[in-house]
Motif scaffolding. Structure first.
Motif, short mmCIF file in Angstrom:
data_model
loop_
_atom_site.label_atom_id
_atom_site.label_comp_id
_atom_site.label_asym_id
_atom_site.label_seq_id
_atom_site.Cartn_x
_atom_site.Cartn_y
_atom_site.Cartn_z
N UNK B 3 82.71 -104.61 5.53
CA UNK B 3 83.68 -104.59 6.61
C UNK B 3 83.76 -103.18 7.20
N UNK B 4 83.85 -102.19 6.30
CA UNK B 4 83.93 -100.79 6.72
C UNK B 4 82.69 -100.41 7.53
N UNK B 5 81.54 -100.83 7.02
CA UNK B 5 80.28 -100.51 7.67
C UNK B 5 80.24 -101.13 9.07
N UNK B 281 67.74 -110.06 2.84
CA UNK B 281 67.90 -110.60 4.19
C UNK B 281 69.33 -111.04 4.42
N UNK B 282 69.89 -111.65 3.38
CA UNK B 282 71.25 -112.16 3.48
C UNK B 282 72.24 -111.02 3.75
N UNK B 283 72.02 -109.88 3.05
CA UNK B 283 72.92 -108.73 3.26
C UNK B 283 72.91 -108.31 4.73
N UNK B 284 71.71 -108.28 5.31
CA UNK B 284 71.59 -107.85 6.71
C UNK B 284 72.32 -108.83 7.62
N UNK B 285 72.13 -110.13 7.35
CA UNK B 285 72.81 -111.15 8.17
C UNK B 285 74.32 -110.97 8.06
N UNK B 286 74.80 -110.80 6.82
CA UNK B 286 76.25 -110.66 6.62
C UNK B 286 76.79 -109.46 7.39
N UNK B 287 76.02 -108.37 7.35
CA UNK B 287 76.45 -107.15 8.03
C UNK B 287 76.68 -107.40 9.52
N UNK B 288 75.74 -108.08 10.15
CA UNK B 288 75.88 -108.32 11.59
C UNK B 288 76.97 -109.35 11.87
N UNK B 289 77.08 -110.34 11.00
CA UNK B 289 78.13 -111.34 11.22
C UNK B 289 79.51 -110.70 11.09
N UNK B 290 79.62 -109.74 10.18
CA UNK B 290 80.90 -109.03 10.05
C UNK B 290 81.28 -108.34 11.36
N UNK B 293 82.44 -110.87 13.63
CA UNK B 293 83.73 -111.39 13.17
C UNK B 293 84.86 -110.45 13.59
N UNK B 294 84.62 -109.15 13.43
CA UNK B 294 85.65 -108.18 13.83
C UNK B 294 85.92 -108.27 15.33
N UNK B 295 84.82 -108.30 16.11
CA UNK B 295 84.99 -108.45 17.57
C UNK B 295 85.75 -109.72 17.87
N UNK B 296 85.36 -110.81 17.20
CA UNK B 296 85.97 -112.12 17.44
C UNK B 296 87.45 -112.11 17.12
#
Lengths: 231, 365
Positions: B3-5, B281-290, B293-296
């Motif tokens: 989240x912080x990242x 790969x999952x970590x990278x996906x999660x990072x971008x989705x976060x 999510x924040x924008x959303x």
């Protein structure tokens, strides 16, 4: 610790097949410090990438800590990189938005997610910074507030975070002045003496001389090997 | 930390993040405020017509020769779980004082206490009368004017909206006054007031059973079915309006996707570094989705509160009703779709980032 058996790597360029590595056989024992030397285009980076599980050989077998990596899928290779290997790059490659300490914490996060407490993670990261001989007062600095030598120390601390047996360094002094570069090499040597297996790729003979052994690569083949020191 | 990242990555290119945010804000505000507009329409109609949905009207069956109800019929209905309101009704001339005009009008007589159940918002005494809005407008009558029926003067003490229960051109007196004027002892209809709308069908059936035991003595009409039909139409209109709002959210989603794709290209090397130090790969996906999510979440919350403001303007000044609980429902719908859109539009960029070849990514400058 690291074993390459008949490793060949080819690229296709149009109709032409280019050999980046040709039938490489290399055995690196646990606790060894090996320098890989060669001019650019000799295949040394390709070799490092293959050892570092970022790339797969076209032919041949690769063993890291007795695990055959040829058969692993992306997640399997990621786990090897995470648990067995610490990468040190020429351009340090720190994440600019994270502090020194947070950069070191990153591999711990990728490994432990939330199963490691924040406190424990900080403690581990601080310990790694100490091992990499970075003063604690720099822990909360962002990379752009640190000198090149300090950044490379952070990168080394990051490589140590998950306590991997192997450290792979790709031209670790390439972006540093010779004095700072020497200090970084002394640090790698110290880590090697503490038990890490270290592989350094360089074209600088002064850097290569820190190793127990120098492997000379030319046109994708091992030209010769040179043993150094009293071992 | 993810989240912080994500938060810091968004701050890194603040202007771009704000522009992406703006898209979501506008999209969510559009969906929610159009939803609130639909809800306001519905409420407006409910306020006008909704008051009749709690009522069942019982008429005598003229075809079988019944023209009125007596006290006994009323008493029989008192066992039901509802208020029984017997109504006297007739038609007569009403003389309007000061205007020298005689109007032929429907005149109703209702017990003083029962009037409260009819939601007419008027008070009448034994010396006053209430008239409907049509009667009031047609004859230019206001509260305080004097009417004369059968040589007796009445003050107009209230004006009610004409409904199906009391149609245009009608006048209500108390039952006592009505009897004094017309002496009648029989009721021309009975209104049943059912507090809980869910009991309407049940009470309608029981009324049928009580009064129409031997032959079909009366006709029973429940008004909620008409209202349901109107409600259905308005609901569809509401969805249509929200669909229009959804188009702007779609555009916002494309904006977020665009921003994320740019971000992936710019951060290619960093992605390579993360992959090499152990990010799956999952970590990278999660990072971008976060990040999405924040924008959303931020965009949707701001958008939803803006919609409350716009909704208030629309409902208050355009529909002249007031905001109520439904506004919150449409805000929640807006927030839900805002966040969903952000996540969906980040899926492809996140997938693309995860698919990057670490070696090529590392080589990227």
């Amino acid at each position: 610790m690291i074993k390459l058996k008949n490793v060949t790597k080819t690229y296709k360029m149009g109709e032409e097949i280019i050999y980046a590595l040709k039938n490489i056989n290399l055995n690196i024992k646990e606790g060894e410090f090996v320098s890989i030397m060669g001019p650019s285009g000799s295949g040394k980076s390709t070799m490092l990438n293959i050892i570092g599980c970022l790339d797969k050989p076209t032919e041949g077998e690769v063993y890291i800590d007795n695990i055959k990596t040829n058969d692993l899928d992306d997640d399997g290779l990621t786990k090897i990189r995470r648990d067995k290997i610490g990468f040190v790059f020429q351009q340090f490659n720190l994440i600019p938005i994270l502090t020194a300490l947070e950069n070191v914490e990153l591999p711990l996060i990728f490994k432990y997610r939330n199963s490691m407490s924040e406190e424990e993670r900080r403690k581990r990261a601080l310990k790694c910074l100490k091992m990499a001989e970075l003063e604690e007062k720099f822990a909360n600095h962002k990379p752009n507030q640190l000198s090149g030598g300090q950044q490379q120390r952070v990168a080394i601390a990051r490589a140590l975070a998950n306590n991997p047996p192997i450290i792979l360094a790709d031209e670790p002094t390439g972006a540093l002045d010779s004095k700072t570069g020497e200090k970084i090499m002394q640090l790698l040597k110290k880590l090697n003496e503490e038990g890490k297996t270290v592989v350094v790729v360089t074209h600088d003979i002064n850097v290569a001389r820190f190793g127990d052994r120098i492997v000379y690569l030319k046109d994708g083949e091992i030209e010769r090997e040179e043993k150094l020191g009293g071992d | 930390m993810y989240f912080e990242l994500a938060k810091r990555n968004l701050k890194r290119n603040l202007l771009r993040s704000i522009l992406a945010l703006l898209g979501i804000i506008i999209g969510v505000a559009a969906i929610s405020s159009l939803g609130i507009l639909g809800g306001g329409l519905k409420q407006g109609i409910m306020e006008n017509l909704g008051s009749i949905s709690n009522y069942i009207i019982v008429f005598p069956n003229y075809q079988n020769g019944y023209t009125s109800f007596d006290k006994k019929d009323v008493e029989k209905l008192r066992v039901l779980n509802c208020e029984v309101i017997p109504i006297y009704a007739t038609s007569d001339f009403v003389y309007i004082k000061g205007k020298n005009r005689r109007i032929y009008t429907n005149i109703f007589g209702i017990d003083k206490d029962d009037i409260n159940y009819l939601n007419l918002k008027v008070k009448i005494s034994d010396t006053s009368a209430a008239v409907d809005t049509f009667f009031s407008k047609a004859n230019e009558i206001n509260i305080g004017n004097q009417l004369v029926i059968k040589n007796i003067s009445f003050r107009v003490s209230g004006i009610y909206n004409s409904t199906y229960l009391f149609p245009d051109n009608s006048l209500i007196l108390t039952a006592k006054t009505y009897k004094r004027l017309y002496g009648e002892k029989k009721y021309s209809r009975i209104i049943l007031y059912v507090r809980d709308i869910n009991n309407i069908d049940k009470i309608k059936k029981e009324t049928e059973r009580i009064l129409n035991k031997k032959e079909k003595k009366c006709i029973i009409i429940a008004l909620n079915s008409i209202l349901e039909a109107i409600n259905g139409v308005i609901t569809k209109v509401s969805y249509f309006l929200m669909g229009i709002g959804a188009i702007s959210l779609l555009v916002a989603g494309i904006g977020i996707g665009n921003v994320m794709l740019m971000s992936v290209v710019e951060r290619t090397k960093e992605i390579g570094v993360m992959r090499s130090i152990g990010a799956s790969k999952k970590d990278i996906i999660i990072l971008f989705l976060y990040e999405a999510l924040i924008l959303g979440i931020i965009g949707s919350l701001i958008g939803a509160f803006l919609s409350l403001f716009f909704g208030y303007l629309i409902v208050h000044y355009l529909l002249k009703t007031s905001l109520s609980y439904y506004a919150i429902i449409y805000m929640l719908i807006g927030i839900f779709f805002g966040i969903l859109t952000s996540l969906i539009s980040a899926l492809y960029p996140a997938y693309k980032a995860s698919k990057l070849d670490p070696i090529k990514a590392l080589r990227n400058e």
